[in-house]
Write an enzyme that holds these catalytic residues in place. Sequence first.
Site, PDB file in Angstrom:
ATOM      1  N   GLY A  41     -50.887  20.199 126.699  1.00 43.75           N
ATOM      2  CA  GLY A  41     -50.669  19.351 127.878  1.00 43.75           C
ATOM      3  C   GLY A  41     -49.330  18.613 127.830  1.00 43.75           C
ATOM      4  N   THR A 276     -34.866   4.133 128.324  1.00 41.13           N
ATOM      5  CA  THR A 276     -33.472   4.436 128.669  1.00 41.13           C
ATOM      6  C   THR A 276     -33.255   5.919 128.948  1.00 41.13           C
ATOM      7  OG1 THR A 276     -33.132   4.405 126.287  1.00 41.13           O
ATOM      8  CG2 THR A 276     -32.423   2.465 127.483  1.00 41.13           C
ATOM      9  N   GLY A 277     -34.272   6.580 129.460  1.00 43.68           N
ATOM     10  CA  GLY A 277     -34.128   7.984 129.837  1.00 43.68           C
ATOM     11  C   GLY A 277     -34.727   8.926 128.806  1.00 43.68           C
ATOM     12  N   HIS A 459     -54.355   6.743 164.446  1.00 44.04           N
ATOM     13  CA  HIS A 459     -54.183   5.286 164.523  1.00 44.04           C
ATOM     14  C   HIS A 459     -55.497   4.604 164.148  1.00 44.04           C
ATOM     15  CE1 HIS A 459     -52.725   1.425 165.859  1.00 44.04           C
ATOM     16  NE2 HIS A 459     -53.856   1.267 166.526  1.00 44.04           N
TER      17      HIS A 459
HETATM   18  C1  LIG Z   1     -44.267   7.472 130.533  1.00 44.52           C
HETATM   19  C2  LIG Z   1     -44.034   8.659 131.433  1.00 44.52           C
HETATM   20  C3  LIG Z   1     -44.636   8.708 132.678  1.00 44.52           C
HETATM   21  C4  LIG Z   1     -44.435   9.812 133.499  1.00 44.52           C
HETATM   22  N1  LIG Z   1     -45.034   9.810 134.722  1.00 44.52           N
HETATM   23  C5  LIG Z   1     -44.838  10.849 135.551  1.00 44.52           C
HETATM   24  C6  LIG Z   1     -45.468  10.881 136.806  1.00 44.52           C
HETATM   25  O1  LIG Z   1     -46.211   9.974 137.190  1.00 44.52           O
HETATM   26  N2  LIG Z   1     -45.252  11.946 137.609  1.00 44.52           N
HETATM   27  C7  LIG Z   1     -44.433  12.973 137.228  1.00 44.52           C
HETATM   28  O2  LIG Z   1     -44.255  13.913 138.001  1.00 44.52           O
HETATM   29  N3  LIG Z   1     -43.821  12.977 136.022  1.00 44.52           N
HETATM   30  C8  LIG Z   1     -44.017  11.939 135.180  1.00 44.52           C
HETATM   31  N4  LIG Z   1     -43.412  11.947 133.956  1.00 44.52           N
HETATM   32  C9  LIG Z   1     -42.556  13.093 133.591  1.00 44.52           C
HETATM   33  C10 LIG Z   1     -43.414  14.289 133.117  1.00 44.52           C
HETATM   34  O3  LIG Z   1     -44.217  13.870 132.044  1.00 44.52           O
HETATM   35  C11 LIG Z   1     -42.520  15.433 132.679  1.00 44.52           C
HETATM   36  O4  LIG Z   1     -41.620  15.756 133.721  1.00 44.52           O
HETATM   37  C12 LIG Z   1     -43.328  16.662 132.343  1.00 44.52           C
HETATM   38  O5  LIG Z   1     -44.204  16.384 131.280  1.00 44.52           O
HETATM   39  C13 LIG Z   1     -42.416  17.824 131.948  1.00 44.52           C
HETATM   40  O6  LIG Z   1     -43.190  18.954 131.629  1.00 44.52           O
HETATM   41  P1  LIG Z   1     -42.618  20.105 130.682  1.00 44.52           P
HETATM   42  O7  LIG Z   1     -43.665  21.173 130.694  1.00 44.52           O
HETATM   43  O8  LIG Z   1     -41.244  20.432 131.068  1.00 44.52           O
HETATM   44  O9  LIG Z   1     -42.503  19.453 129.241  1.00 44.52           O
HETATM   45  P2  LIG Z   1     -43.529  18.634 128.293  1.00 44.52           P
HETATM   46  O10 LIG Z   1     -44.644  18.052 129.068  1.00 44.52           O
HETATM   47  O11 LIG Z   1     -42.670  17.750 127.509  1.00 44.52           O
HETATM   48  O12 LIG Z   1     -44.153  19.775 127.406  1.00 44.52           O
HETATM   49  C14 LIG Z   1     -43.424  20.534 126.497  1.00 44.52           C
HETATM   50  C15 LIG Z   1     -44.348  21.003 125.405  1.00 44.52           C
HETATM   51  O13 LIG Z   1     -43.675  21.976 124.611  1.00 44.52           O
HETATM   52  C16 LIG Z   1     -44.008  21.799 123.255  1.00 44.52           C
HETATM   53  N5  LIG Z   1     -42.931  22.423 122.475  1.00 44.52           N
HETATM   54  C17 LIG Z   1     -41.610  22.112 122.488  1.00 44.52           C
HETATM   55  N6  LIG Z   1     -40.913  22.967 121.728  1.00 44.52           N
HETATM   56  C18 LIG Z   1     -41.806  23.857 121.232  1.00 44.52           C
HETATM   57  C19 LIG Z   1     -41.695  24.982 120.377  1.00 44.52           C
HETATM   58  N7  LIG Z   1     -40.510  25.408 119.934  1.00 44.52           N
HETATM   59  N8  LIG Z   1     -42.826  25.655 120.047  1.00 44.52           N
HETATM   60  C20 LIG Z   1     -44.040  25.251 120.525  1.00 44.52           C
HETATM   61  N9  LIG Z   1     -44.205  24.199 121.335  1.00 44.52           N
HETATM   62  C21 LIG Z   1     -43.100  23.515 121.698  1.00 44.52           C
HETATM   63  C22 LIG Z   1     -44.104  20.304 123.080  1.00 44.52           C
HETATM   64  O14 LIG Z   1     -44.923  19.978 121.972  1.00 44.52           O
HETATM   65  C23 LIG Z   1     -44.741  19.889 124.421  1.00 44.52           C
HETATM   66  O15 LIG Z   1     -46.148  19.838 124.322  1.00 44.52           O
HETATM   67  C24 LIG Z   1     -43.608  10.882 133.086  1.00 44.52           C
HETATM   68  C25 LIG Z   1     -43.012  10.852 131.817  1.00 44.52           C
HETATM   69  C26 LIG Z   1     -43.225   9.754 131.001  1.00 44.52           C
HETATM   70  C27 LIG Z   1     -42.597   9.748 129.644  1.00 44.52           C
HETATM   71  N1  LIG Z   2     -43.628   8.249 138.208  1.00 39.39           N
HETATM   72  C1  LIG Z   2     -42.854   9.197 137.687  1.00 39.39           C
HETATM   73  O1  LIG Z   2     -42.638  10.265 138.256  1.00 39.39           O
HETATM   74  C2  LIG Z   2     -42.235   8.975 136.342  1.00 39.39           C
HETATM   75  C3  LIG Z   2     -42.639   7.902 135.556  1.00 39.39           C
HETATM   76  C4  LIG Z   2     -42.045   7.723 134.310  1.00 39.39           C
HETATM   77  C5  LIG Z   2     -41.073   8.622 133.890  1.00 39.39           C
HETATM   78  N2  LIG Z   2     -40.714   9.651 134.675  1.00 39.39           N
HETATM   79  C6  LIG Z   2     -39.649  10.607 134.244  1.00 39.39           C
HETATM   80  O2  LIG Z   2     -39.195  10.241 132.955  1.00 39.39           O
HETATM   81  C7  LIG Z   2     -37.779  10.104 132.972  1.00 39.39           C
HETATM   82  C8  LIG Z   2     -37.368   9.019 132.039  1.00 39.39           C
HETATM   83  O3  LIG Z   2     -37.684   7.718 132.569  1.00 39.39           O
HETATM   84  P1  LIG Z   2     -36.811   6.454 132.200  1.00 39.39           P
HETATM   85  O4  LIG Z   2     -37.260   5.310 133.012  1.00 39.39           O
HETATM   86  O5  LIG Z   2     -36.758   6.323 130.718  1.00 39.39           O
HETATM   87  O6  LIG Z   2     -35.355   6.936 132.608  1.00 39.39           O
HETATM   88  P2  LIG Z   2     -34.449   6.671 133.916  1.00 39.39           P
HETATM   89  O7  LIG Z   2     -33.301   7.588 133.771  1.00 39.39           O
HETATM   90  O8  LIG Z   2     -35.268   6.705 135.142  1.00 39.39           O
HETATM   91  O9  LIG Z   2     -33.947   5.153 133.730  1.00 39.39           O
HETATM   92  C9  LIG Z   2     -33.278   4.729 132.586  1.00 39.39           C
HETATM   93  C10 LIG Z   2     -32.504   3.476 132.920  1.00 39.39           C
HETATM   94  O10 LIG Z   2     -32.060   2.885 131.691  1.00 39.39           O
HETATM   95  C11 LIG Z   2     -30.721   2.401 131.853  1.00 39.39           C
HETATM   96  N3  LIG Z   2     -30.121   2.332 130.504  1.00 39.39           N
HETATM   97  C12 LIG Z   2     -29.774   3.367 129.705  1.00 39.39           C
HETATM   98  N4  LIG Z   2     -29.303   2.903 128.520  1.00 39.39           N
HETATM   99  C13 LIG Z   2     -29.372   1.545 128.555  1.00 39.39           C
HETATM  100  C14 LIG Z   2     -29.056   0.495 127.632  1.00 39.39           C
HETATM  101  N5  LIG Z   2     -28.581   0.727 126.414  1.00 39.39           N
HETATM  102  N6  LIG Z   2     -29.258  -0.794 128.002  1.00 39.39           N
HETATM  103  C15 LIG Z   2     -29.760  -1.053 129.253  1.00 39.39           C
HETATM  104  N7  LIG Z   2     -30.074  -0.100 130.167  1.00 39.39           N
HETATM  105  C16 LIG Z   2     -29.893   1.184 129.825  1.00 39.39           C
HETATM  106  C17 LIG Z   2     -30.105   3.418 132.797  1.00 39.39           C
HETATM  107  O11 LIG Z   2     -28.978   2.902 133.454  1.00 39.39           O
HETATM  108  C18 LIG Z   2     -31.268   3.729 133.758  1.00 39.39           C
HETATM  109  O12 LIG Z   2     -31.288   2.875 134.872  1.00 39.39           O
HETATM  110  C19 LIG Z   2     -37.410   9.803 134.420  1.00 39.39           C
HETATM  111  O13 LIG Z   2     -36.148  10.295 134.724  1.00 39.39           O
HETATM  112  C20 LIG Z   2     -38.479  10.486 135.201  1.00 39.39           C
HETATM  113  O14 LIG Z   2     -38.036  11.768 135.569  1.00 39.39           O
HETATM  114  C21 LIG Z   2     -41.265   9.832 135.904  1.00 39.39           C
END
Ligand SMILES: Cc1cc2nc3c(=O)[nH]c(=O)nc-3n(C[C@H](O)[C@H](O)[C@H](O)COP(=O)(O)OP(=O)(O)OC[C@H]3O[C@@H](n4cnc5c(N)ncnc54)[C@H](O)[C@@H]3O)c2cc1C
Ligand SMILES: NC(=O)c1ccc[n+]([C@@H]2O[C@H](COP(=O)([O-])OP(=O)(O)OC[C@H]3O[C@@H](n4cnc5c(N)ncnc54)[C@H](O)[C@@H]3O)[C@@H](O)[C@H]2O)c1
Length: 475
Positions: A41, A276-277, A459
């Site tokens: 997952g 921070t990304g 509505h």
């Molecule tokens: C706190 C947080 C909240 C988020 N909320 C949202 C949200 O509300 N809505 C949304 O759309 N997105 C959200 N995201 C972003 C979302 O989680 C990611 O965009 C998504 O998980 C990406 O999917 P992926 O399949 O590319 O990678 P991942 O989900 O990162 O999956 C990659 C998988 O590959 C496995 N892997 C890597 N390399 C190898 C290898 N060489 N061999 C075997 N396995 C390997 C890893 O273990 C991992 O399980 C959120 C992210 C975070 C951190």
């Molecule tokens: N609801 C959702 O869809 C959801 C929720 C969580 C995460 N995500 C995904 O995960 C990714 C990562 O999320 P995120 O919030 O970490 O990244 P982000 O790129 O959205 O935001 C990071 C922020 O940190 C700032 N920053 C970077 N370095 C810094 C420093 N040293 N000091 C102060 N500020 C600094 C940047 O300017 C930026 O505004 C997102 O780009 C998003 O695609 C999606």
Amino acid sequence: MSHGFDYDLIIIGAGVGGHGAALHAVSCGLKTAIIEAGDMGGTCVNRGCIPSKALLAASGRVRELRNTHHLKSLGIQIDHVAFDRQAIADHAGNLVSKIQGDLTNSLKRLKVDIIRGWGKIAGSQKVTINSDSGEKTITGKDIILSPGSVPFVPPGIEVDGKTVFTSDQGVKLPSLPEWVAIIGSGYIGLEFSDIYSALGCEITMIEALDQLMPGFDRDIAKLAERVLITPRDIETKVGIYAKRIIPGSPVVIELADFKTKKDIEVMEVDACLVATGRIPATKNLGLETLGVELDRRNYIPVDDRLAVLSAGEVVPHLWAIGDATGKMMLAHAASAQGIVAVENIVGRSRVVDYRSIPAAAFTHPEVSYVGLTEAAAKELAQAEGFTIATSKSYFKGNSKALAENEADGIAKVVYRQDTGEVLGVHIFGMHAADLIHEASAAIAHRHAVQDLAHLVHAHPTLSEVLDEAYKRAVV
Ligand SMILES: Cc1cc2nc3c(=O)[nH]c(=O)nc-3n(C[C@H](O)[C@H](O)[C@H](O)COP(=O)(O)OP(=O)(O)OC[C@H]3O[C@@H](n4cnc5c(N)ncnc54)[C@H](O)[C@@H]3O)c2cc1C
Ligand SMILES: NC(=O)c1ccc[n+]([C@@H]2O[C@H](COP(=O)([O-])OP(=O)(O)OC[C@H]3O[C@@H](n4cnc5c(N)ncnc54)[C@H](O)[C@@H]3O)[C@@H](O)[C@H]2O)c1
């Protein structure tokens, strides 16, 4: 099928991208294996979307029930609202287990071979898997890489996982620090500030760029700041970056001006979330065996069909999807890419329409958008020689929002003045994450405001906010 290969398709990474690709591959009749080294997952299910939304649901309810002023306006009185941090954390943990189980079972049911271990390309159409039980090699006619991403921790910041942590630890809600610094005001910073502030933590949000929520449309970010930040126990420091963070009790944070790099102050807080990304997890994938070089930000270079590129040329039978491609780091974007990659594998040419993929931050109220911000649309307009226009409507003019007494909100439509084609839609307000899909469909079909203004909305519904914005565009 398979034709002398062990599999038609081997997928490396069982996150939502890999999972979406696997399900579609089976429906196309492909014999499929998926390799996962960590948690089935991936990020979304275990450390991302799912646990964070569970925390937001519970903390949002606490916020709502403690908002005596709002409740009183509806004629409701509640005397005492208590919560149990561990029980909220357990709600998130239980949901993770359930969804992880459902996802794994869906693959098993479809007879996708799940192989546990680290997958690595060992040459054309060949993958090795390293696990505790040794190394094995399998062959596949096509290979999809979906290794995902990991948190980016800037240099100078030390993460101990307890007092200084990323979302990986934060989603477990192991504690509620009295004073927490959040570095970054992107998606994660915003969603966690919503969770922590609802549960009574004091927050300092530090953003390096010169405005909060720099990735969002300006009008939306301004209103969101007025509602999500200013009235809450959140202090903000903008244009300032965390130069050094030392874990401990207290956590010591050295702040500097982002432009001049001059030291500004040293803060001491109880805990610090580094948001921070994220960076691609693209190390040790064996890409060099096929001569593939990562781009300068370490993403896997792909074309619009998700074929991996080497020096601009398509590498046969190798595809990449999800966060590792750096297109849109969103769960639904990853699985959409997975479906498109499989479509191309089976010979049906398809590309991803990124313009119509929506995004949302699940704060209270929510922020959502699809397509271009006004600033990005202006740039495009300048480059292509057309002009843009915008129209806005407000939740305070919407009967349903008023009935809820939740009238903070705005919808903004960015469109081409000449053709009326919608280029971007941005919503801030209750249920914005659900409301955006109508706009997403409109952009997918390149519809014009002139046509959309004639659609009939029920509505009273919140969807009339968008209806009103389309109508205002054509008066
Ligand atoms: C706190 C947080 C909240 C988020 N909320 C949202 C949200 O509300 N809505 C949304 O759309 N997105 C959200 N995201 C972003 C979302 O989680 C990611 O965009 C998504 O998980 C990406 O999917 P992926 O399949 O590319 O990678 P991942 O989900 O990162 O999956 C990659 C998988 O590959 C496995 N892997 C890597 N390399 C190898 C290898 N060489 N061999 C075997 N396995 C390997 C890893 O273990 C991992 O399980 C959120 C992210 C975070 C951190
Ligand atoms: N609801 C959702 O869809 C959801 C929720 C969580 C995460 N995500 C995904 O995960 C990714 C990562 O999320 P995120 O919030 O970490 O990244 P982000 O790129 O959205 O935001 C990071 C922020 O940190 C700032 N920053 C970077 N370095 C810094 C420093 N040293 N000091 C102060 N500020 C600094 C940047 O300017 C930026 O505004 C997102 O780009 C998003 O695609 C999606």
